[in-house]
Design a protein around this motif. Structure first.
Motif, PDB file in Angstrom:
ATOM      1  N   ARG A 140     -10.401 -54.834 -37.774  1.00  0.00           N
ATOM      2  CA  ARG A 140      -9.653 -53.732 -38.299  1.00  0.00           C
ATOM      3  C   ARG A 140     -10.239 -52.418 -38.582  1.00  0.00           C
ATOM      4  O   ARG A 140     -11.341 -52.356 -38.858  1.00  0.00           O
ATOM      5  CB  ARG A 140      -8.999 -54.227 -39.368  1.00  0.00           C
ATOM      6  CG  ARG A 140      -7.815 -55.194 -39.144  1.00  0.00           C
ATOM      7  CD  ARG A 140      -6.931 -55.644 -40.533  1.00  0.00           C
ATOM      8  NE  ARG A 140      -6.288 -54.540 -40.953  1.00  0.00           N
ATOM      9  CZ  ARG A 140      -5.474 -54.731 -42.290  1.00  0.00           C
ATOM     10  NH1 ARG A 140      -5.562 -55.892 -42.634  1.00  0.00           N
ATOM     11  NH2 ARG A 140      -4.937 -53.709 -42.551  1.00  0.00           N
ATOM     12  N   THR A 141      -9.518 -51.503 -38.169  1.00  0.00           N
ATOM     13  CA  THR A 141     -10.019 -50.129 -38.338  1.00  0.00           C
ATOM     14  C   THR A 141      -8.918 -48.950 -38.433  1.00  0.00           C
ATOM     15  O   THR A 141      -7.805 -49.373 -37.979  1.00  0.00           O
ATOM     16  CB  THR A 141     -10.978 -49.774 -36.982  1.00  0.00           C
ATOM     17  OG1 THR A 141     -11.356 -48.247 -37.222  1.00  0.00           O
ATOM     18  CG2 THR A 141     -10.344 -49.554 -35.615  1.00  0.00           C
ATOM     19  N   ASN A 142      -9.244 -47.977 -39.043  1.00  0.00           N
ATOM     20  CA  ASN A 142      -8.110 -46.964 -39.121  1.00  0.00           C
ATOM     21  C   ASN A 142      -8.243 -45.821 -38.087  1.00  0.00           C
ATOM     22  O   ASN A 142      -7.398 -45.105 -37.535  1.00  0.00           O
ATOM     23  CB  ASN A 142      -8.085 -46.150 -40.454  1.00  0.00           C
ATOM     24  CG  ASN A 142      -7.919 -46.913 -41.598  1.00  0.00           C
ATOM     25  OD1 ASN A 142      -7.219 -48.338 -41.262  1.00  0.00           O
ATOM     26  ND2 ASN A 142      -8.316 -46.912 -42.819  1.00  0.00           N
ATOM     27  N   ILE A 143      -9.756 -45.754 -37.500  1.00  0.00           N
ATOM     28  CA  ILE A 143     -10.024 -44.782 -36.518  1.00  0.00           C
ATOM     29  C   ILE A 143     -10.440 -45.439 -35.224  1.00  0.00           C
ATOM     30  O   ILE A 143     -11.509 -46.194 -35.566  1.00  0.00           O
ATOM     31  CB  ILE A 143     -10.899 -43.784 -37.091  1.00  0.00           C
ATOM     32  CG1 ILE A 143      -9.928 -43.002 -38.242  1.00  0.00           C
ATOM     33  CG2 ILE A 143     -11.366 -42.612 -36.052  1.00  0.00           C
ATOM     34  CD1 ILE A 143     -10.991 -42.509 -39.342  1.00  0.00           C
ATOM     35  N   PHE A 164     -18.927 -47.370 -35.382  1.00  0.00           N
ATOM     36  CA  PHE A 164     -17.710 -47.991 -34.618  1.00  0.00           C
ATOM     37  C   PHE A 164     -18.265 -48.817 -33.540  1.00  0.00           C
ATOM     38  O   PHE A 164     -17.793 -49.891 -33.429  1.00  0.00           O
ATOM     39  CB  PHE A 164     -16.932 -46.912 -34.321  1.00  0.00           C
ATOM     40  CG  PHE A 164     -15.643 -47.284 -33.665  1.00  0.00           C
ATOM     41  CD1 PHE A 164     -14.519 -47.922 -34.404  1.00  0.00           C
ATOM     42  CD2 PHE A 164     -15.564 -47.044 -32.193  1.00  0.00           C
ATOM     43  CE1 PHE A 164     -13.645 -48.436 -33.626  1.00  0.00           C
ATOM     44  CE2 PHE A 164     -14.474 -47.676 -31.565  1.00  0.00           C
ATOM     45  CZ  PHE A 164     -13.188 -48.244 -32.358  1.00  0.00           C
ATOM     46  N   SER A 165     -19.012 -48.258 -32.609  1.00  0.00           N
ATOM     47  CA  SER A 165     -19.528 -48.956 -31.608  1.00  0.00           C
ATOM     48  C   SER A 165     -20.111 -50.321 -31.614  1.00  0.00           C
ATOM     49  O   SER A 165     -20.035 -51.023 -30.984  1.00  0.00           O
ATOM     50  CB  SER A 165     -20.090 -48.060 -30.496  1.00  0.00           C
ATOM     51  OG  SER A 165     -21.495 -47.766 -31.065  1.00  0.00           O
ATOM     52  N   SER A 166     -21.019 -50.181 -32.939  1.00  0.00           N
ATOM     53  CA  SER A 166     -21.663 -51.551 -33.121  1.00  0.00           C
ATOM     54  C   SER A 166     -20.711 -52.447 -33.742  1.00  0.00           C
ATOM     55  O   SER A 166     -21.288 -53.873 -33.705  1.00  0.00           O
ATOM     56  CB  SER A 166     -22.644 -51.309 -34.209  1.00  0.00           C
ATOM     57  OG  SER A 166     -22.077 -50.930 -35.468  1.00  0.00           O
ATOM     58  N   LYS A 167     -19.573 -52.562 -33.989  1.00  0.00           N
ATOM     59  CA  LYS A 167     -18.598 -53.491 -34.502  1.00  0.00           C
ATOM     60  C   LYS A 167     -18.062 -54.263 -33.224  1.00  0.00           C
ATOM     61  O   LYS A 167     -17.611 -55.320 -33.518  1.00  0.00           O
ATOM     62  CB  LYS A 167     -17.133 -52.824 -34.978  1.00  0.00           C
ATOM     63  CG  LYS A 167     -17.767 -52.243 -36.529  1.00  0.00           C
ATOM     64  CD  LYS A 167     -16.603 -51.402 -37.007  1.00  0.00           C
ATOM     65  CE  LYS A 167     -16.837 -50.915 -38.393  1.00  0.00           C
ATOM     66  NZ  LYS A 167     -15.560 -50.253 -38.828  1.00  0.00           N
ATOM     67  N   PHE A 168     -18.283 -53.981 -31.938  1.00  0.00           N
ATOM     68  CA  PHE A 168     -17.778 -54.558 -30.700  1.00  0.00           C
ATOM     69  C   PHE A 168     -18.529 -55.827 -30.491  1.00  0.00           C
ATOM     70  O   PHE A 168     -19.944 -55.760 -30.348  1.00  0.00           O
ATOM     71  CB  PHE A 168     -17.718 -53.815 -29.658  1.00  0.00           C
ATOM     72  CG  PHE A 168     -16.615 -52.873 -29.670  1.00  0.00           C
ATOM     73  CD1 PHE A 168     -15.362 -53.035 -28.986  1.00  0.00           C
ATOM     74  CD2 PHE A 168     -16.631 -51.645 -30.365  1.00  0.00           C
ATOM     75  CE1 PHE A 168     -14.204 -52.188 -28.842  1.00  0.00           C
ATOM     76  CE2 PHE A 168     -15.661 -50.742 -30.252  1.00  0.00           C
ATOM     77  CZ  PHE A 168     -14.416 -51.133 -29.669  1.00  0.00           C
ATOM     78  N   PRO A 197     -23.146 -60.130 -27.580  1.00  0.00           N
ATOM     79  CA  PRO A 197     -23.050 -58.416 -27.570  1.00  0.00           C
ATOM     80  C   PRO A 197     -21.840 -58.162 -26.919  1.00  0.00           C
ATOM     81  O   PRO A 197     -21.078 -58.951 -26.294  1.00  0.00           O
ATOM     82  CB  PRO A 197     -24.354 -58.155 -26.636  1.00  0.00           C
ATOM     83  CG  PRO A 197     -24.416 -59.419 -26.020  1.00  0.00           C
ATOM     84  CD  PRO A 197     -24.125 -60.572 -26.737  1.00  0.00           C
ATOM     85  N   ALA A 198     -21.499 -56.875 -27.128  1.00  0.00           N
ATOM     86  CA  ALA A 198     -20.351 -56.419 -26.181  1.00  0.00           C
ATOM     87  C   ALA A 198     -20.571 -56.353 -24.811  1.00  0.00           C
ATOM     88  O   ALA A 198     -21.745 -55.945 -24.359  1.00  0.00           O
ATOM     89  CB  ALA A 198     -20.051 -55.056 -26.907  1.00  0.00           C
ATOM     90  N   GLU A 199     -19.579 -56.797 -24.038  1.00  0.00           N
ATOM     91  CA  GLU A 199     -19.410 -56.572 -22.606  1.00  0.00           C
ATOM     92  C   GLU A 199     -18.612 -55.874 -22.185  1.00  0.00           C
ATOM     93  O   GLU A 199     -17.416 -55.540 -22.497  1.00  0.00           O
ATOM     94  CB  GLU A 199     -18.904 -58.159 -22.243  1.00  0.00           C
ATOM     95  CG  GLU A 199     -19.033 -58.294 -20.632  1.00  0.00           C
ATOM     96  CD  GLU A 199     -18.641 -59.640 -20.122  1.00  0.00           C
ATOM     97  OE1 GLU A 199     -18.356 -59.679 -19.025  1.00  0.00           O
ATOM     98  OE2 GLU A 199     -18.481 -60.329 -20.866  1.00  0.00           O
ATOM     99  N   ARG A 200     -19.037 -54.721 -21.601  1.00  0.00           N
ATOM    100  CA  ARG A 200     -18.360 -53.363 -21.429  1.00  0.00           C
ATOM    101  C   ARG A 200     -18.770 -52.877 -20.145  1.00  0.00           C
ATOM    102  O   ARG A 200     -19.535 -53.550 -19.113  1.00  0.00           O
ATOM    103  CB  ARG A 200     -18.932 -52.032 -22.220  1.00  0.00           C
ATOM    104  CG  ARG A 200     -18.862 -52.388 -23.487  1.00  0.00           C
ATOM    105  CD  ARG A 200     -17.661 -52.431 -24.214  1.00  0.00           C
ATOM    106  NE  ARG A 200     -16.672 -51.420 -24.108  1.00  0.00           N
ATOM    107  CZ  ARG A 200     -15.840 -50.730 -25.061  1.00  0.00           C
ATOM    108  NH1 ARG A 200     -16.132 -50.858 -26.237  1.00  0.00           N
ATOM    109  NH2 ARG A 200     -15.106 -49.758 -24.642  1.00  0.00           N
ATOM    110  N   ASN A 201     -17.964 -51.741 -19.362  1.00  0.00           N
ATOM    111  CA  ASN A 201     -18.198 -51.348 -18.185  1.00  0.00           C
ATOM    112  C   ASN A 201     -18.565 -49.751 -18.095  1.00  0.00           C
ATOM    113  O   ASN A 201     -19.074 -49.371 -17.379  1.00  0.00           O
ATOM    114  CB  ASN A 201     -16.952 -51.424 -16.938  1.00  0.00           C
ATOM    115  CG  ASN A 201     -15.799 -50.734 -17.499  1.00  0.00           C
ATOM    116  OD1 ASN A 201     -15.947 -49.415 -17.628  1.00  0.00           O
ATOM    117  ND2 ASN A 201     -14.775 -51.292 -17.577  1.00  0.00           N
ATOM    118  N   THR A 202     -18.038 -49.261 -19.519  1.00  0.00           N
ATOM    119  CA  THR A 202     -18.839 -48.014 -19.829  1.00  0.00           C
ATOM    120  C   THR A 202     -18.977 -47.816 -21.342  1.00  0.00           C
ATOM    121  O   THR A 202     -18.277 -48.652 -22.276  1.00  0.00           O
ATOM    122  CB  THR A 202     -17.292 -46.949 -19.689  1.00  0.00           C
ATOM    123  OG1 THR A 202     -16.738 -47.260 -18.431  1.00  0.00           O
ATOM    124  CG2 THR A 202     -17.675 -45.645 -20.242  1.00  0.00           C
TER     125      THR A 202
END
Length: 586
Positions: free
Chosen positions: A268-271, A354-358, A520-525
């Motif tokens: 959960r996040t507000n932003i 924020f990005s470390s939460k994924f 870990p997060a799996e991303r394309n960007t």
């Protein structure tokens, strides 16, 4: 039948018919069971007059829509899109985030996997969606045409598969864009000519609409009308050209459930923070009872660089609708409007947090196949630099004597005049590209400290060659040359795992011990942190030529891009098939 066929033949024919019908029924049943079908679309590229901020201009658009039409498919479906170019500009379409397994001819970046579609010509993009579900998007991949040529891709799970979260009552795309009153092709042309930073946009948009905080735009406001006590899935896409964005809805929290068409452990996040090229699916649970308020949904940029940027805010409205049987005691027009609080423009620590939460789900059904061992290591610096001013020309870049450039390992990538994939496939790369891209910086320096005096980049069309199925780790190290800023790096043809990130200079002796190789997060960007680094792993299991670049279009234009050449494997299903017959010519 007996009058035409001998009886034995007749029986054989009946058996053959039965077998064929059985095969057809089985195939249909399989297709029905898996949901795998072929979905056909046609994109007509034409000019369209659009009015925003009280100014009318002609834009390049698809099927007369801005933003463009929605592509809807299920995991496992084949998608076939015929693109017909009716405008004078060259164009290509990129299906951002689609893996394109053995279908590199359909990836779309101009002069990398194809020559552009010229005026009056067409091209059919043909690809299958493998192992992806969630939200992606498509956009033009030629010059800056994606300013207006973009649209969403909704990928549903296979038939009879469910979401790993509560089924939403309704799904809504939230697409951020950037609006220029000027012609964006003139903006980038002027910037490249003078060597200066480009003129910035005049507004941000939500689903093509700037909203009430901009001049003359009250009527051009995106309104999300919701019912109390329901769960909505917001499919959020940042299609802006040059800006990462914070996003929040006043007095409401959001639950992140998917990013870049990969499910994540819900949080959960507000932003939210969304870089250009990133997509994020969030659940919005509305309040149980109709509140006495209307709520702004706002987005504004995150920026740490030295240049100018569009420092404005886009707003949409979240509005609770009246229940006809039980009218609200608060008429809509009398309700106060509440605004969210967004972080400071340069809130780098918030962005990193924020990005470390994924985190990947990393369970039996949705595993995180992180390469546990690495066969090839790379260390890439990413950042700005300069090119010398041509003789007999005045330039407006740094010191007014140079032009802005951008590079990876100090190589600013020069686009070829023919497509790299064709050159590679037909073995004609001589004179088109070289395979000597440096795997580490040729001249190490204190990357996030005091900049070196010499900021001149080298220019070339260089690629990294990988044997099929190589496990790769690369560290992207931001530099402070001409200002430390975040760089959202996008890799075509693959998802990658973000195994580590940090501030300052990467320490190869200490930092790898902290890598997350479990979920870990799996991303394309992913954004290379401002004044920091990110470590990435991926498996080179997709033969072809794949672009990796900063998804700020100005940095892309300045040369912050490179190509990976993944060679064919030994087996037939590990090789890139030949190009389609209608592949555009240069």
């Amino acid at each position: 039948m007996s009058s035409y066929f001998p009886s034995s033949l007749s029986h054989n024919f009946v058996a053959l018919l039965f077998a064929l019908s059985f095969l057809l029924i089985s195939a249909a049943a399989t297709a029905k069971h898996t949901g795998s079908v072929t979905r056909h679309y046609k994109f007509d590229i034409r000019l369209k007059n659009v009015t925003r901020l009280c100014k009318t201009k002609s834009i390049v658009a698809v099927n007369g829509k801005f933003p463009g039409p929605r592509i809807v498919a299920r995991e496992g479906d084949r998608v076939v899109v015929k693109v017909v170019n009716h405008v004078s500009n060259n164009i290509t379409i990129h299906w951002h985030g689609i893996r394109q397994l053995r279908s590199g001819w359909a990836d779309g970046p101009a002069y990398i996997t194809q020559c552009p579609i010229q005026s009056g010509q067409s091209y059919v993009y043909n690809f299958t969606i493998v192992g992806q579900r969630g939200t992606l998007f498509w956009h033009a991949h030629f010059s800056w045409l994606r300013a207006t040529v973009y649209g969403p891709i909704f990928i549903y799970p296979r038939l009879n598969d469910s979401y790993p979260f509560v089924k939403p009552y309704k799904e809504v795309p939230i697409i951020f864009g950037e609006w220029w009153n000027a012609d964006t092709e003139a903006v980038i042309k002027q910037a490249l000519q003078t060597g200066a930073g480009p003129n910035v946009s005049d507004a941000y948009t939500i689903n093509g609409l700037p909203g009430p905080l901009y001049n003359c735009s009250q009527k051009d406001t995106f309104k999300l009308k919701v019912k109390p006590g329901k769960t909505y899935l917001l499919r959020i896409i940042n299609a802006a050209l040059n800006d990462e964005l914070f996003f929040s809805i006043a007095n409401h929290s959001l639950t992140v459930v998917e990013a870049d068409a990969v499910y994540v452990k819900p949080f959960r996040t507000n932003i939210l923070v969304v870089t250009p090229g990133q997509t994020t699916n969030v659940l919005l649970k509305t309040k149980k009872h109709t509140p006495n308020a209307t709520f702004f949904m706002q987005a504004r940029p995150y920026f740490t660089g030295m240049g100018t940027f569009d420092n404005s805010t886009v707003a949409g409205i979240l509005e609770y609708v009246q229940n006809s049987s039980k009218p609200s005691p608060f008429p809509i027009k009398n309700r106060p409007i509440l605004k969210p609080t967004l972080p400071a423009i340069n809130a780098t620590s918030f962005v990193a947090n924020f990005s470390s939460k994924f985190r990947s789900l990393a369970n039996a059904k949705f595993p995180a196949n992180v390469p546990q061992t690495v066969q090839k290591h790379f260390f890439f610096t990413v950042g700005l630099g300069t090119n010398p001013c041509p003789k007999n020309q005045t330039c407006q870049g740094p010191n007014n004597r140079t032009k802005f450039a951008a590079s990876i390992n100090n190589v600013s990538f020069a686009l070829p005049t023919v497509a790299l994939l064709q050159a590679h496939f037909f073995g004609k790369s001589n004179g088109i590209f070289t395979t000597d891209f440096p795997s580490v910086p040729l001249q190490p320096f204190n990357y996030t400290g005091t900049s070196p005096n010499n900021t001149i980049v080298s220019n070339g069309t260089k690629a990294v060659v990988l044997p099929y199925n190589t496990s790769v780790e690369f560290v992207l190290q931001g530099t402070s040359i001409l200002g430390a800023e975040s760089h959202p790096l996008h890799l075509h043809g693959f998802n990658f795992f973000v195994v580590g990130q940090g501030f300052g200079n990467f320490d190869p002796n200490k930092d790898p011990a902290k890598f997350n190789l479990v979920d870990p997060a799996e991303r394309n960007t992913f954004g290379v942190p401002s004044g920091g680094w990110v470590a990435i792993r991926f498996l080179a299991d997709n033969p072809g030529v794949w672009l990796m670049h900063c998804h700020f279009d100005i940095h892309l234009s300045w040369g912050l891009r490179m190509a990976w050449v993944v060679q064919d494997g030994k087996l037939p299903n590990q090789k890139l098939p030949p190009p389609p017959s209608d592949l555009p010519k240069c």
